[in-house]
Design a protein around this motif. Structure first.
Motif, PDB file in Angstrom:
ATOM      1  N   TYR A  89     -15.313 -10.094   0.015  1.00 44.70           N
ATOM      2  CA  TYR A  89     -14.691  -9.446  -1.141  1.00 44.70           C
ATOM      3  C   TYR A  89     -13.289 -10.007  -1.378  1.00 44.70           C
ATOM      4  N   HIS A  90     -12.523 -10.184  -0.309  1.00 43.70           N
ATOM      5  CA  HIS A  90     -11.176 -10.719  -0.452  1.00 43.70           C
ATOM      6  C   HIS A  90     -11.212 -12.160  -0.965  1.00 43.70           C
ATOM      7  N   TYR A  93     -12.032 -12.077  -4.640  1.00 45.74           N
ATOM      8  CA  TYR A  93     -10.850 -11.673  -5.407  1.00 45.74           C
ATOM      9  C   TYR A  93      -9.928 -12.883  -5.604  1.00 45.74           C
ATOM     10  N   ALA A  94      -9.665 -13.626  -4.537  1.00 48.37           N
ATOM     11  CA  ALA A  94      -8.788 -14.798  -4.635  1.00 48.37           C
ATOM     12  C   ALA A  94      -9.375 -15.822  -5.600  1.00 48.37           C
ATOM     13  N   VAL A  97      -8.785 -14.601  -9.196  1.00 50.31           N
ATOM     14  CA  VAL A  97      -7.400 -14.827  -9.611  1.00 50.31           C
ATOM     15  C   VAL A  97      -7.207 -16.291 -10.013  1.00 50.31           C
ATOM     16  N   GLN A 120      -2.530  -7.926  -9.847  1.00 43.24           N
ATOM     17  CA  GLN A 120      -2.233  -9.001  -8.902  1.00 43.24           C
ATOM     18  C   GLN A 120      -0.872  -8.783  -8.239  1.00 43.24           C
ATOM     19  N   VAL A 123      -1.176  -6.136  -5.582  1.00 47.02           N
ATOM     20  CA  VAL A 123      -1.764  -6.668  -4.350  1.00 47.02           C
ATOM     21  C   VAL A 123      -0.699  -7.391  -3.527  1.00 47.02           C
ATOM     22  N   GLU A 176      -3.728  -1.922  -1.788  1.00 46.84           N
ATOM     23  CA  GLU A 176      -4.095  -3.330  -1.956  1.00 46.84           C
ATOM     24  C   GLU A 176      -5.570  -3.490  -2.288  1.00 46.84           C
ATOM     25  N   ILE A 177      -6.448  -2.808  -1.559  1.00 43.77           N
ATOM     26  CA  ILE A 177      -7.887  -2.944  -1.801  1.00 43.77           C
ATOM     27  C   ILE A 177      -8.275  -2.343  -3.139  1.00 43.77           C
ATOM     28  N   LYS A 180      -7.422  -4.834  -5.808  1.00 44.65           N
ATOM     29  CA  LYS A 180      -8.384  -5.935  -5.794  1.00 44.65           C
ATOM     30  C   LYS A 180      -9.697  -5.522  -6.441  1.00 44.65           C
ATOM     31  N   TYR A 183      -9.232  -5.429 -10.201  1.00 50.48           N
ATOM     32  CA  TYR A 183      -9.119  -6.791 -10.734  1.00 50.48           C
ATOM     33  C   TYR A 183     -10.498  -7.438 -10.816  1.00 50.48           C
ATOM     34  N   LEU A 184     -11.215  -7.430  -9.702  1.00 50.98           N
ATOM     35  CA  LEU A 184     -12.509  -8.112  -9.653  1.00 50.98           C
ATOM     36  C   LEU A 184     -13.520  -7.429 -10.570  1.00 50.98           C
TER      37      LEU A 184
END
Length: 268
Positions: A89-90, A93-94, A97, A120, A123, A176-177, A180, A183-184
């Motif tokens: 997942y992380h 997300y990256a 972005v 963003q 995060v 933070e999560i 994310k 965003y995603l």
């Protein structure tokens, strides 16, 4: 160093440089690629004219070389599926972005771009704090160049204020999560999410621009405007007459004599 990704299904390593982007196949060797970089006098690390940001503040960026390896999702079997693996997942997300801010793959307008930038920033920095205006100086890190170029008269300070406001409004109270996930989830709403993009030129006559993007996903083909990323036409694989794979290069696929017919019929 292991990243503890539970499944590498659909993930791939790419060689990226200013001339091309190359998916590294299973029979290729990293040492050969590095040797070619040395022969071509390419570099994987150099001091950049930009700064990088971290929770400790701005510092000169290392890693701005002209060649690098990039690990990213190549095949999306179910683009709307939510990964259960937190590492995946992380990473996704990256990648999202990067797709928004650097590759500009989706038709985001300024309002949506600022909303995503606010998430963003949340995060990266956590909740908004007054007196930290320097965090918002590098607008190119949070917004696509297309959005910035559409407002040439807007100053760096004005963009910084917009980013500051977006951070305060859209990031407020989110962990933070959570930021994310927001965003995603937002990016996944775009029909182009999960596609692989190819710059192409249509050599016939039609009412659209001749230089465009061919987007390929699990459902079919989409023809995308190069400038604003809107979908001009789309066709499922069932509309294709034939698909053949080059045995010498399985990644190279030919759609024999079908795309032009589809486009001509679409514009009639």
């Amino acid at each position: 160093e292991k990243i503890d990704l539970q499944s590498v299904d659909g993930w791939a390593l790419y060689e990226v440089n200013p001339d091309y982007e190359h998916y590294i196949k299973g029979h290729e060797y990293i040492a050969d690629i590095l040797g070619q970089w040395e022969h071509d006098k390419r570099s994987s690390a150099a001091m950049s004219k930009y700064t990088t940001v971290s929770r400790k503040g701005h510092k000169e960026a290392l890693g701005g070389g002209d060649s690098r390896f990039v690990f990213r999702k190549r095949v999306f079997r179910n683009p709307r599926e939510i990964p259960q693996d937190p590492v995946e997942y992380h990473l996704m997300y990256a990648q999202a972005v990067h797709s928004v801010t650097k590759l500009d793959e989706f038709p985001v307008n300024e309002r949506v771009a600022l909303q995503l930038a606010g998430l963003q920033l949340q995060v990266l920095w956590g909740d908004y704090v007054t007196g930290k205006e320097t965090r918002y100086n590098d607008a190119h890190m949070y917004l696509p160049a297309r959005i910035l170029n559409d407002q040439p008269s807007r100053s760096e300070d004005e963009w910084g204020q917009l980013l500051s406001d977006a951070h305060r409004e859209f990031g407020k109270g989110k962990s933070e999560i959570q930021a994310k996930v927001w965003y995603l989830t937002s990016v996944k709403h775009y029909p182009l999410y999960g596609s692989t993009f190819f710059p192409v030129t249509y050599k016939g006559f039609w009412s659209y621009p001749n230089n465009l993007i061919l987007a390929v996903d699990l459902n079919g083909l989409k023809f995308v405007n190069l400038r604003n990323k809107t979908i001009m036409a789309e066709f499922p694989y069932t509309r294709l007459d034939s698909v053949s794979v080059d045995r010498e290069d399985p990644v190279r696929t030919e759609l024999e004599g079908t795309i032009e017919a589809l486009l001509v019929n679409h514009t009639k």
